[in-house]
Write an enzyme that holds these catalytic residues in place. Structure first.
Site, PDB file in Angstrom:
ATOM      1  CG  ASP A   1      -1.916   1.101   1.214  1.00 28.08           C
ATOM      2  OD1 ASP A   1      -2.766   1.064   0.445  1.00 28.08           O
ATOM      3  OD2 ASP A   1      -1.658   2.081   1.984  1.00 28.08           O
TER       4      ASP A   1
ATOM      5  CG  ASN B   1      -4.829  10.625  -6.011  1.00 29.51           C
ATOM      6  OD1 ASN B   1      -4.437  10.746  -7.009  1.00 29.51           O
ATOM      7  ND2 ASN B   1      -5.444   9.815  -5.311  1.00 29.51           N
TER       8      ASN B   1
ATOM      9  CG  ASP C   1      -5.003   7.972 -12.859  1.00 29.05           C
ATOM     10  OD1 ASP C   1      -5.397   7.526 -11.563  1.00 29.05           O
ATOM     11  OD2 ASP C   1      -5.872   8.258 -13.518  1.00 29.05           O
TER      12      ASP C   1
ATOM     13  CD  GLU D   1      -4.479   4.285  -1.911  1.00 25.64           C
ATOM     14  OE1 GLU D   1      -4.428   4.699  -0.851  1.00 25.64           O
ATOM     15  OE2 GLU D   1      -5.231   4.390  -2.804  1.00 25.64           O
TER      16      GLU D   1
END
Length: 735
Positions: free
Chosen positions: A614, A622, A631, A657
């Protein structure tokens, strides 16, 4: 207080009288009500970012059923609406208690909440369900949640429902319902409760396959329905009265439009977006009336999407698609050429264009723009010579040379996923197809439409599409971020174009045009006499020959169709188990591999291990660089992981993620060593936009007697231990 963003979409028509009012008609207000509107010109409404399709935030604006309904009601009364977006439902509660917002949407009337809220008349009815893992035979109603772990956000009224019925459960606190569903799927919670279509939406979008719903929450005596209300700040009784007046005045046409738009697909109804989209607010109507035309920047050298004809007229697929917008808009579009994307953005920023039609959000100035939904979405494909078989992944042919259209977003994606790919950049599909036809490159990568158009234009017979690149081209309309009304009008214009009309434009540009003529008068003058004589002697042989040719042609067509079908089936099978963004396996495929690995371990005693990775603080990425930047980080991480793992290891995107690596024939020590290697590779990598990013990893290995949930649960527990111990570390769970 409970979130009721989805309702089983049963409208309370018996509770609400119906009158035929349209957007542009104002409600008849009393003097007191008019004074309130004058003194409160703007009403602030809470917007939850994470409850699509009922209340969410996308393309730079709040959207959803609740958003559109309250905006419709408040606009009828002459208010301006300001949405205040929140990441968590509790933030909305705190804001309305503090007087920072005026209205909450989709709430349940309770005695506790009545202390600080005034409730509108009900407008929807919600069907409640319990969500559990498939195969869990211990939960048949809410009474069976005794002693169970139940995942819910703070403040949900379902918590009080359970407690008031003396159900003694453990509350796992989560931020929102998506986290609650994820907790159930991962075995961290036994169940959660919500409205059915909220849960169904999350399950569908996240790809969960092992969850099921219980529909009788407390058995036969409990109906499992709540009424949905708007919650108004306690010191604004006139606002509550106005909302009720607008609800009563809501016309059947308006009610049906919203109902079909936001709930139709969830209920399995065939809904044409064009039937539900075109309703302009008064402000939007005034905006359209104030404009004589809209100027649109286009790229004249982007054939077949946009180009300039010899007569100096803009033409192409996008020009024709934009022409469809005038069916509702009735506002001429004037096209202006721009040399490239950068110049188009400059013209847009300088006010020399109202709009620009461009690849969506791939430049530094993206933060200064607002985008519609894609006007056109095209896959990038791989073309090769006709003898080449279907290519399921570019990794299969990574050692070959390729012509690639000069597209920065595509090039970045290819370089991340295939760093050793030999690419020769071209400026047009015609140039790429010619390099391919002449044998100078193995393949050519461009959009499906550009490739098909170039093949037809050059009448090339030895070139075909053999695969798909891991990226799509999304073309949308961009406007300046502060042009809110322009964005709203254009989005509604796009939504209102019928699918059949869009398909008609695409078919027109994909069709093959033949312009070869024959001088039949010359044929008759020369061949008439010979035809008469030959007709008698060759008729029979020609009949046999024609029959044989028709048979051979039919067999060839059948063989070709079977081959194409087989290729399409292979591609569909691949797409169904592949994560669209990163190109690695998705959760569906990972679940299959886990089940197969467990069966093999039980049967033969083979070891295998699982790593869950993770990315740390990814929300900051973001928030700082936007979802496009996030992305790109995810794609780069996949590329790093792919370089570090063995060929036998299985890499996939577990969700968001999070990634999973399944290690066949791997023990705990070996998997832990690999996890450290992966952690180090990510820590040392300098991401182009985000700089340094770290990851936490949890490791577990199969133990006799394990189920998939137990094994994955140990790895997940180790991951959370790594998070709690400071992040950027590896923890393992021996059993």
């Amino acid at each position: 207080m409970k979130r009721l963003w989805q309702c089983h979409a049963i409208l309370l028509l018996g509770l609400l009288s119906v009158f035929g009012l349209a957007w542009g008609q104002a409600l008849e207000l009393t003097d007191e009500e008019q004074a309130f509107v004058s003194s409160h010109p703007t009403i602030r409404v809470a917007n939850d970012k994470h409850y699509a399709p009922f209340d969410f935030y996308e393309n730079g604006k709040p959207q959803g059923y609740s958003v559109e309904l309250i905006e419709l009601l408040l606009t009828k009364m002459g208010f301006k609406v300001e949405f205040v977006s929140h990441d968590e439902w509790n933030d909305s509660i705190r804001d309305i208690q503090a007087g920072r917002i005026d209205v909450l949407t989709s709430v349940q009337l309770t005695e506790t909440d009545s202390q600080y809220l005034l409730f509108s008349n009900p407008y929807l009815r919600a069907r409640e369900v319990i969500l559990k893992r498939s195969g869990d035979q211990s939960i048949h109603s809410a009474n069976d949640l005794q002693g169970k772990i139940v995942a819910m956000p703070r403040g949900y009224d379902y918590l009080n429902v359970l407690r008031n019925r003396d159900v003694d459960f453990q509350h796992l606190v989560v931020a929102n319902m998506q986290e609650a569903v994820d907790a159930v799927a991962r075995g961290k919670a036994d169940a959660t409760m919500e409205a059915e279509l909220v849960l169904q939406h999350i399950i569908t979008t996240q790809g969960y396959t092992d969850l099921e719903m219980v529909y009788r929450v407390f058995g036969q005596e409990y109906e499992n329905f709540y009424n949905c209300h708007f919650g108004v700040q306690h010191d604004l009784p006139i606002l509550r009265a106005l909302i009720n007046k607008a609800l009563i005045g809501l016309s059947m046409e308006e009610r049906n439009r919203l109902y079909l738009k936001w709930f139709g697909k969830s209920l399995g109804l065939e809904v044409d977006p064009a039937q539900t989209a075109w309703q302009l607010t008064p402000d939007e109507q005034d905006f359209v009336r104030s404009k004589s035309a809209l100027s649109v920047c286009v790229l004249p050298n982007w054939s077949p999407l946009t180009s300039m004809s010899p007569a100096g007229v803009h033409e192409g697929v996008l020009i024709d698609l934009l022409g469809l917008l005038n069916g509702n808009l009735k506002l001429p579009l004037v096209f202006r050429g721009a040399a490239n994307e950068h110049q188009a953005k400059q013209l847009l920023g300088a006010g020399q264009c109202d709009l620009a039609v461009l690849p969506q959000g791939q430049t530094e100035s993206a933060d200064q723009l607002t985008w519609t939904k894609p006007l056109l979405s095209l896959p990038y494909v791989l073309a090769a010579r006709s003898g080449q078989l279907f290519v399921s992944s570019l990794k299969e042919v990574e050692d070959q040379s390729f012509a690639v259209i000069r597209d920065e977003a595509l090039l970045m994606r290819l370089r991340l996923l295939y760093p050793h790919l030999d690419m020769r950049l071209v400026d047009s599909a015609d140039e790429g197809i010619e390099l391919l036809r002449s044998g100078e490159v193995f393949g050519y990568i461009d959009t499906s439409l550009a490739v098909a158009s170039a093949i037809q234009k050059a009448m090339v017979g030895n070139v075909k599409i053999v695969g798909k690149a891991p990226y799509d081209l999304n073309v949308a309309l961009a406007a300046k971020r502060d042009d809110v009304l322009l964005h709203a009008v254009m989005q509604k214009s796009i939504d209102a174009v019928p699918d059949a009309a869009q398909r008609g434009v695409m078919n027109q540009w994909m069709s093959v045009r033949s312009e070869i003529g024959i001088d039949y008068s010359l044929v008759w003058r020369i061949g008439l006499g010979a035809a008469v004589l030959l007709a008698l002697t060759l008729a029979w042989s020609l009949t046999i020959h024609a029959s044989r040719k028709r048979t051979q042609y039919a067999l060839a067509q059948l063989h070709h169709a079977q081959g194409q079908l087989e290729k399409q089936n292979q591609q569909l099978a691949r797409v169904s188990v592949t994560d669209h963004l990163t190109g690695v396996f998705n959760r569906v495929r990972l679940d299959q591999v886990l089940a197969d690995s467990l069966s093999e371990a039980v049967r033969s005693g083979k070891e295998f291990a699982v790593i869950i990775l993770d990315l740390d603080y990814f929300k900051r990425v973001n928030d700082t660089f936007g979802h496009q930047g996030g992305d790109r980080v995810l794609v780069a991480v996949v590329n790093l992981l792919s370089q570090c793992i063995r060929k036998a290891d299985v890499l996939g995107r577990w969700g968001g993620e999070e990634f999973m690596i399944i290690c066949p024939d791997g023990d705990l020590a070996g998997a832990t060593h690999l996890a450290q290697k992966l952690r180090h590779a990510i820590e040392q990598y300098e991401f182009p936009e985000a700089g340094r990013v770290t990851a936490s990893l949890g490791v577990s290995a199969y133990q006799p007697g394990d189920t998939v949930n137990v094994l994955v649960g140990r790895a997940d527990g180790a991951l959370y231990l790594a998070k709690n111990n400071g992040r950027n570390r590896v923890e393992s769970s021996p059993g």
